[in-house]
Write an enzyme that holds these catalytic residues in place. Structure first.
Site, mmCIF file in Angstrom:
data_model
loop_
_atom_site.group_PDB
_atom_site.id
_atom_site.type_symbol
_atom_site.label_atom_id
_atom_site.label_comp_id
_atom_site.label_asym_id
_atom_site.label_seq_id
_atom_site.Cartn_x
_atom_site.Cartn_y
_atom_site.Cartn_z
ATOM 1 C CB THR A 86 -0.901 -0.015 1.260
ATOM 2 O OG1 THR A 86 -1.487 1.267 1.427
ATOM 3 C CG2 THR A 86 -0.111 -0.329 2.523
ATOM 4 C CG ASP A 87 -1.232 4.964 -0.925
ATOM 5 O OD1 ASP A 87 -1.763 4.301 -0.020
ATOM 6 O OD2 ASP A 87 -1.837 5.844 -1.570
ATOM 7 C CD GLU A 88 -3.527 3.395 4.194
ATOM 8 O OE1 GLU A 88 -3.496 3.532 5.415
ATOM 9 O OE2 GLU A 88 -4.555 3.084 3.564
ATOM 10 C CE1 TYR A 124 -3.216 -2.614 5.673
ATOM 11 C CE2 TYR A 124 -3.318 -0.264 5.153
ATOM 12 C CZ TYR A 124 -3.271 -1.584 4.742
ATOM 13 O OH TYR A 124 -3.270 -1.880 3.397
ATOM 14 C CE LYS A 130 0.232 -4.597 2.986
ATOM 15 N NZ LYS A 130 -0.117 -5.936 2.444
HETATM 16 P P1 NAD Z 1 -9.387 -7.458 2.283
HETATM 17 O O1 NAD Z 1 -9.361 -7.162 3.740
HETATM 18 O O2 NAD Z 1 -10.620 -7.195 1.491
HETATM 19 O O3 NAD Z 1 -8.996 -8.991 2.028
HETATM 20 C C1 NAD Z 1 -7.954 -9.621 2.721
HETATM 21 C C2 NAD Z 1 -8.098 -11.127 2.500
HETATM 22 O O4 NAD Z 1 -6.994 -11.758 3.165
HETATM 23 C C3 NAD Z 1 -9.378 -11.720 3.084
HETATM 24 O O5 NAD Z 1 -9.972 -12.592 2.144
HETATM 25 C C4 NAD Z 1 -8.890 -12.479 4.317
HETATM 26 O O6 NAD Z 1 -9.700 -13.619 4.616
HETATM 27 C C5 NAD Z 1 -7.493 -12.889 3.897
HETATM 28 N N1 NAD Z 1 -6.583 -13.115 5.033
HETATM 29 C C6 NAD Z 1 -6.420 -12.329 6.122
HETATM 30 N N2 NAD Z 1 -5.505 -12.876 6.932
HETATM 31 C C7 NAD Z 1 -5.077 -14.015 6.337
HETATM 32 C C8 NAD Z 1 -4.109 -15.007 6.688
HETATM 33 N N3 NAD Z 1 -3.418 -14.940 7.816
HETATM 34 N N4 NAD Z 1 -3.916 -16.017 5.822
HETATM 35 C C9 NAD Z 1 -4.635 -16.127 4.663
HETATM 36 N N5 NAD Z 1 -5.550 -15.226 4.300
HETATM 37 C C10 NAD Z 1 -5.770 -14.170 5.130
HETATM 38 O O7 NAD Z 1 -8.144 -6.646 1.694
HETATM 39 P P2 NAD Z 1 -7.976 -5.982 0.250
HETATM 40 O O8 NAD Z 1 -8.522 -4.630 0.291
HETATM 41 O O9 NAD Z 1 -8.421 -6.944 -0.787
HETATM 42 O O10 NAD Z 1 -6.384 -5.866 0.203
HETATM 43 C C11 NAD Z 1 -5.575 -6.902 -0.348
HETATM 44 C C12 NAD Z 1 -4.123 -6.482 -0.255
HETATM 45 O O11 NAD Z 1 -3.940 -5.249 -0.954
HETATM 46 C C13 NAD Z 1 -3.669 -6.217 1.185
HETATM 47 O O12 NAD Z 1 -2.352 -6.691 1.317
HETATM 48 C C14 NAD Z 1 -3.708 -4.708 1.316
HETATM 49 O O13 NAD Z 1 -2.758 -4.253 2.246
HETATM 50 C C15 NAD Z 1 -3.352 -4.280 -0.091
HETATM 51 N N6 NAD Z 1 -3.874 -2.972 -0.538
HETATM 52 C C16 NAD Z 1 -5.204 -2.653 -0.367
HETATM 53 C C17 NAD Z 1 -5.678 -1.430 -0.847
HETATM 54 C C18 NAD Z 1 -7.136 -1.062 -0.742
HETATM 55 O O14 NAD Z 1 -7.509 0.071 -1.092
HETATM 56 N N7 NAD Z 1 -8.028 -1.951 -0.317
HETATM 57 C C19 NAD Z 1 -4.805 -0.548 -1.490
HETATM 58 C C20 NAD Z 1 -3.450 -0.905 -1.631
HETATM 59 C C21 NAD Z 1 -3.009 -2.129 -1.173
HETATM 60 P P1 TYD Z 2 -10.774 3.888 4.157
HETATM 61 O O1 TYD Z 2 -11.691 3.451 3.085
HETATM 62 O O2 TYD Z 2 -10.905 3.294 5.521
HETATM 63 O O3 TYD Z 2 -9.294 3.742 3.591
HETATM 64 P P2 TYD Z 2 -7.873 4.270 4.209
HETATM 65 O O4 TYD Z 2 -8.072 4.681 5.609
HETATM 66 O O5 TYD Z 2 -7.032 3.053 4.084
HETATM 67 O O6 TYD Z 2 -7.443 5.388 3.314
HETATM 68 O O7 TYD Z 2 -10.953 5.468 4.309
HETATM 69 C C1 TYD Z 2 -10.774 6.338 3.214
HETATM 70 C C2 TYD Z 2 -10.855 7.740 3.763
HETATM 71 O O8 TYD Z 2 -12.208 7.978 4.195
HETATM 72 C C3 TYD Z 2 -9.985 7.987 4.973
HETATM 73 O O9 TYD Z 2 -9.474 9.317 4.904
HETATM 74 C C4 TYD Z 2 -10.928 7.830 6.139
HETATM 75 C C5 TYD Z 2 -12.230 8.334 5.592
HETATM 76 N N1 TYD Z 2 -13.469 7.715 6.136
HETATM 77 C C6 TYD Z 2 -14.527 8.535 6.575
HETATM 78 O O10 TYD Z 2 -14.457 9.790 6.520
HETATM 79 N N2 TYD Z 2 -15.649 7.935 7.042
HETATM 80 C C7 TYD Z 2 -15.757 6.565 7.136
HETATM 81 O O11 TYD Z 2 -16.813 6.073 7.627
HETATM 82 C C8 TYD Z 2 -14.679 5.749 6.685
HETATM 83 C C9 TYD Z 2 -14.762 4.241 6.755
HETATM 84 C C10 TYD Z 2 -13.552 6.379 6.173
#
Ligand code: NAD
Ligand code: TYD
Length: 357
Positions: free
Chosen positions: A132-134, A158, A162
């Site tokens: 992630t970019d975070e 988080y 990561k």
């Molecule tokens: P998500 O929370 O929707 O899905 C995570 C999945 O991982 C779930 O299916 C969960 O059951 C599985 N999981 C959790 N712990 C596990 C373990 N110990 N062993 C096996 N499986 C396990 O997450 P997402 O949004 O799909 O993100 C996927 C990846 O992309 C993550 O690594 C996250 O950090 C990264 N990412 C997410 C975003 C975003 O905007 N959602 C952006 C950039 C990077």
């Molecule tokens: P989120 O989807 O949780 O992603 P991340 O925190 O990983 O960026 O949140 C996106 C943005 O929206 C973040 O600045 C937090 C804000 N947010 C709200 O304002 N209200 C909400 O109920 C949630 C879940 C997030």
């Protein structure tokens, strides 16, 4: 075939859709099925022999090493993680266990497998780590977008977990020669997104007549990327990314949270007007800010564009319309996620087939 982890979640399940819609190479999908894992996301592949689901933990070396030995994948892509910032603030332990210790164990399992491969397969093998970019922390309004050389300055549990996993992946390359590539992507949105994250939460709360919570002043900026643009980027990185490199992935779509929420409300006003004729924006409610809330994220995606020829297909405007329409078109998925019914999907849909290890 390839082995993927965490692909019952949001991005991983979209990755499987992208992958299997484009080719026939099979996928072994290892997912623990935490609250975020939902096999309904993969219902399209229930009877598809190209998708082989195994319920398990990335930290379970016996399981992972057994799968690697049996199936001899040419690559592993690690999506599995605890992914929600707010949950990491309330309870960081699972983030340490899966994102750090789990990744460490996965790296060790993969290293054992990779070390035993014949030279030709060893050279071709890749471990792609999805991050992630975070990890880069937060930007002021005028700072340049995050590039791959930015320092790691994670601010939430988080992001710190990561960041730690990224460091482990890097070290396994430098120390042991494991052929790794890491991707750092901005916020995703699209189909199958669990409604704890901003965009699906707003769509679903709006439709259910609930408040639309905005943390703090709503001026925090995120750089939104349509999820299938991300999954295509991961496929490009697997195919042509350089070993040991990291690639930032983003859509050049910086938006303040309040503007995202207002845009969703105005689309819903047209697509599914409220019964009382009032605008959905009336449901917007400002709530207490998240502790340590990062103010701005922005990705400089020029490296992946230049080296791999990847570009996003969707703008925020086209992607958000597709996303809202998807939620409107899938009331059953929404209802199951809202009620928790999705957690019984495995038993109902897969029964004995759920554990194919
Ligand atoms: P998500 O929370 O929707 O899905 C995570 C999945 O991982 C779930 O299916 C969960 O059951 C599985 N999981 C959790 N712990 C596990 C373990 N110990 N062993 C096996 N499986 C396990 O997450 P997402 O949004 O799909 O993100 C996927 C990846 O992309 C993550 O690594 C996250 O950090 C990264 N990412 C997410 C975003 C975003 O905007 N959602 C952006 C950039 C990077
Ligand atoms: P989120 O989807 O949780 O992603 P991340 O925190 O990983 O960026 O949140 C996106 C943005 O929206 C973040 O600045 C937090 C804000 N947010 C709200 O304002 N209200 C909400 O109920 C949630 C879940 C997030």
């Amino acid at each position: 075939m390839i082995l993927v982890t965490g692909c019952a979640g949001f991005i991983g399940s979209n990755f499987i859709h992208t992958w299997l819609e484009g080719q026939d190479e099979g996928i072994i999908n290892v997912d623990k099925l935490t609250y975020a894992g939902n096999l309904e996301n993969l219902a399209a592949f229930t009877n598809d022999s190209r998708h082989h689901f195994v319920q398990g933990d990335i930290g379970d070396r016996g399981l992972i090493e057994g799968l690697l030995k049996t199936h001899q994948p040419r690559a592993v892509i690690n999506f599995a993680a605890e992914s929600h910032v707010d949950r990491s603030i309330h309870g960081p332990q699972d983030f340490i266990e899966t994102n750090i210790v789990g990744t460490f164990n996965l790296l060790e399992s993969v290293r054992t497998y990779w070390s035993g491969l014949a030279t030709e397969h060893k050279t071709a093998f890749r471990f792609v780590h999805v991050s992630t970019d975070e990890v880069y922390g937060t930007l002021s309004p005028t700072e340049a977008a995050f590039s791959e050389t930015n320092a790691y300055l994670p601010n939430s549990p988080y992001a710190a977990s990561k960041a730690a996993s990224d460091h482990l992946v890097r070290a396994w390359h430098h120390t042991y020669g494991l052929p790794v590539i890491t991707t750092n992507c901005s916020n995703n949105y699209g189909p199958f997104h669990f409604p704890e994250k901003l965009i699906p939460l707003i769509i679903m709360n709006a439709l259910y007549g609930k408040p639309l919570p905005i943390y703090g002043d709503g001026q925090q900026v995120r750089d939104w990327l349509y999820v299938q643009d991300h999954t295509r980027a991961i496929a490009c990185v697997l195919q042509a990314g350089r070993i040991g490199e990291t690639y930032n992935i983003g859509g050049w779509n910086e938006k303040a949270n309040i503007d995202v929420v207002k845009l969703i409300c105005s689309h819903l006003d047209l697509l599914k007007p409220r019964a009382d004729g009032k605008p959905y924006a009336d449901q917007i409610t400002y709530v207490t800010d998240r502790p340590g809330h990062d103010r701005r994220y922005a990705i400089d995606a020029r490296k992946v564009e230049r080296e791999l020829g990847w570009k996003p297909n969707e703008t925020f405007e086209t992607g958000i319309q597709k996303t809202i329409q998807w939620y409107l078109d899938h009331p059953e998925w929404v209802a199951h996620v809202t009620s928790g019914e999705y957690r019984h999907w495995v038993d109902k849909q897969y029964g004995e087939k759920a554990n194919l290890a």
